[in-house]
Design an enzyme around this catalytic site. Structure first.
Site, PDB file in Angstrom:
ATOM      1  N   GLY A  33       0.800  -1.217   0.000  1.00 23.75           N
ATOM      2  CA  GLY A  33       0.000   0.000   0.000  1.00 23.75           C
ATOM      3  C   GLY A  33       0.832   1.265   0.000  1.00 23.75           C
ATOM      4  O   GLY A  33       2.019   1.247  -0.298  1.00 23.75           O
ATOM      5  N   LEU A  35       0.253   3.676  -2.148  1.00 27.01           N
ATOM      6  CA  LEU A  35       0.565   3.500  -3.568  1.00 27.01           C
ATOM      7  C   LEU A  35       1.114   4.780  -4.196  1.00 27.01           C
ATOM      8  O   LEU A  35       0.677   5.887  -3.876  1.00 27.01           O
ATOM      9  CB  LEU A  35      -0.696   3.040  -4.309  1.00 27.01           C
ATOM     10  N   GLY A  38       5.298   4.193  -8.859  1.00 27.65           N
ATOM     11  CA  GLY A  38       5.990   2.917  -9.049  1.00 27.65           C
ATOM     12  C   GLY A  38       4.985   1.770  -9.072  1.00 27.65           C
ATOM     13  O   GLY A  38       5.067   0.861  -9.906  1.00 27.65           O
ATOM     14  N   HIS A  39       4.007   1.815  -8.161  1.00 32.69           N
ATOM     15  CA  HIS A  39       2.975   0.779  -8.146  1.00 32.69           C
ATOM     16  C   HIS A  39       2.106   0.866  -9.402  1.00 32.69           C
ATOM     17  O   HIS A  39       1.669  -0.153  -9.926  1.00 32.69           O
ATOM     18  CB  HIS A  39       2.072   0.946  -6.908  1.00 32.69           C
ATOM     19  N   GLU A 150      11.629  -3.825  -9.718  1.00 33.75           N
ATOM     20  CA  GLU A 150      13.062  -4.161  -9.679  1.00 33.75           C
ATOM     21  C   GLU A 150      13.804  -3.404  -8.585  1.00 33.75           C
ATOM     22  O   GLU A 150      14.956  -3.702  -8.310  1.00 33.75           O
ATOM     23  CB  GLU A 150      13.717  -3.844 -11.030  1.00 33.75           C
ATOM     24  N   SER A 188       7.438   3.789  -0.846  1.00 34.38           N
ATOM     25  CA  SER A 188       6.481   4.280   0.163  1.00 34.38           C
ATOM     26  C   SER A 188       7.236   4.890   1.331  1.00 34.38           C
ATOM     27  O   SER A 188       6.747   5.805   1.996  1.00 34.38           O
ATOM     28  CB  SER A 188       5.596   3.133   0.649  1.00 34.38           C
TER      29      SER A 188
END
Ligand code: PAF
Length: 284
Positions: A33, A35, A38-39, A150, A188
């Protein structure tokens, strides 16, 4: 399809069985979470492949060691739900700790060699926690694809190995790291940085980029590149956990950067926040 909350294992089994019956395929994006872009890149990679995209949000207690930042790890489920809606996620699963680890839970997954070096040295129980929760998610959702960033390169290698070794049947997809304009890898944990620490944190990207540039110019000595990176982190005020240059497939250290796929991996602290980043060094 609009966003549906899946709340129980039973519901997930029914929904995934229905998908199989319809000949539609699922991609799963496991997250903790909070978010960010990147997510969203992971969701996009999932969407490109699958008809249905599921995203899980679970701040997994067993991948945090004693004294680590489980308590202060950022959480924002309402905002994350809106982000998932806008990103076109189909299924959102945000279980409680009791659902994932009911009383009496005692079965853990350990990926032997790949969990030992690098982050495993300072976080000895971390990868056992990651492998266990990801194994549970893959067994529950049975996705055709499971998508990871990555940035957590050791985690990605370990999940590939676990998926292969346990025959979990997903194709594991690694997505390149998304960065801020100044190079800082999105994470995050960046939310935990003060303004001063946020500035210091760019040192990781600078150290990696310098090493890559030197390598492109012909430098082959891993110890030389590691020492140079160590000095630049020190100057920026980052407390280094490790800097390593490894073979990207085995995570074994390399002395000279000859083969393709050599990567530099860095972990360090900006204040009390632990940050990681990595970059392929060998010219491709
Ligand atoms: O990378 C993460 O966010 C977590 O380690 C993961 C893979 C969701 C497991 O908790």
């Amino acid at each position: 399809m609009s966003l549906s909350f899946l709340t129980t294992a039973e519901e997930i089994r029914l929904q995934t069985a229905a998908l199989v019956a319809q000949g539609r395929r699922l991609a799963l994006v496991p997250t903790m979470g909070c978010l960010h872009a990147g997510h969203l890149a992971l969701v996009e990679a999932a969407r490109k492949r699958a008809e249905v995209v599921a995203l899980s949000i679970f701040v997994n207690p067993i991948q945090f060691g004693q004294g680590e930042d489980f308590g202060r790890y950022p959480r924002q489920l309402e905002e994350d739900t809106r982000i998932c809606e806008r990103a076109g996620v189909d299924w959102l699963y945000a279980p409680t700790a009791e659902q994932v680890y009911p009383p009496g839970f005692q079965t853990y997954v350990t990926c032997e060699a790949l969990s030992q070096p690098l982050c495993g040295q300072s976080r000895p129980t971390h990868f056992r926690g990651v492998a266990t929760v990801v194994c549970k998610l893959l067994a529950l959702f049975r996705p055709a694809w499971a998508v990871f960033g990555e940035k957590d390169f050791q985690q990605l290698c370990l999940i590939c190995a676990m998926n292969r070794d346990l025959g979990l049947g997903a194709e594991v997809v690694g997505v390149p790291t998304v960065r801020e304009g100044d190079g800082l890898a999105l994470s995050s944990r960046n939310k935990l940085l003060s303004m001063e620490e946020r500035k210091q944190a760019t040192a990781l990207f600078r150290a990696l980029s310098t090493a890559k540039q030197r390598c492109c110019q012909g430098e082959r000595s891993a110890p030389f590149l590691i020492e140079e990176a160590r000095q630049s982190l020190l100057q920026a005020g980052i407390r280094t956990d490790y800097i390593a240059i490894v073979d990207g497939a085995t995570l074994q250290p390399v002395e000279r950067i000859e083969a393709e796929g050599a990567r530099m991996l860095i972990a360090g602290f900006a204040g009390t926040t632990r940050l990681i980043d990595n970059m392929v060094l060998s010219p491709t």
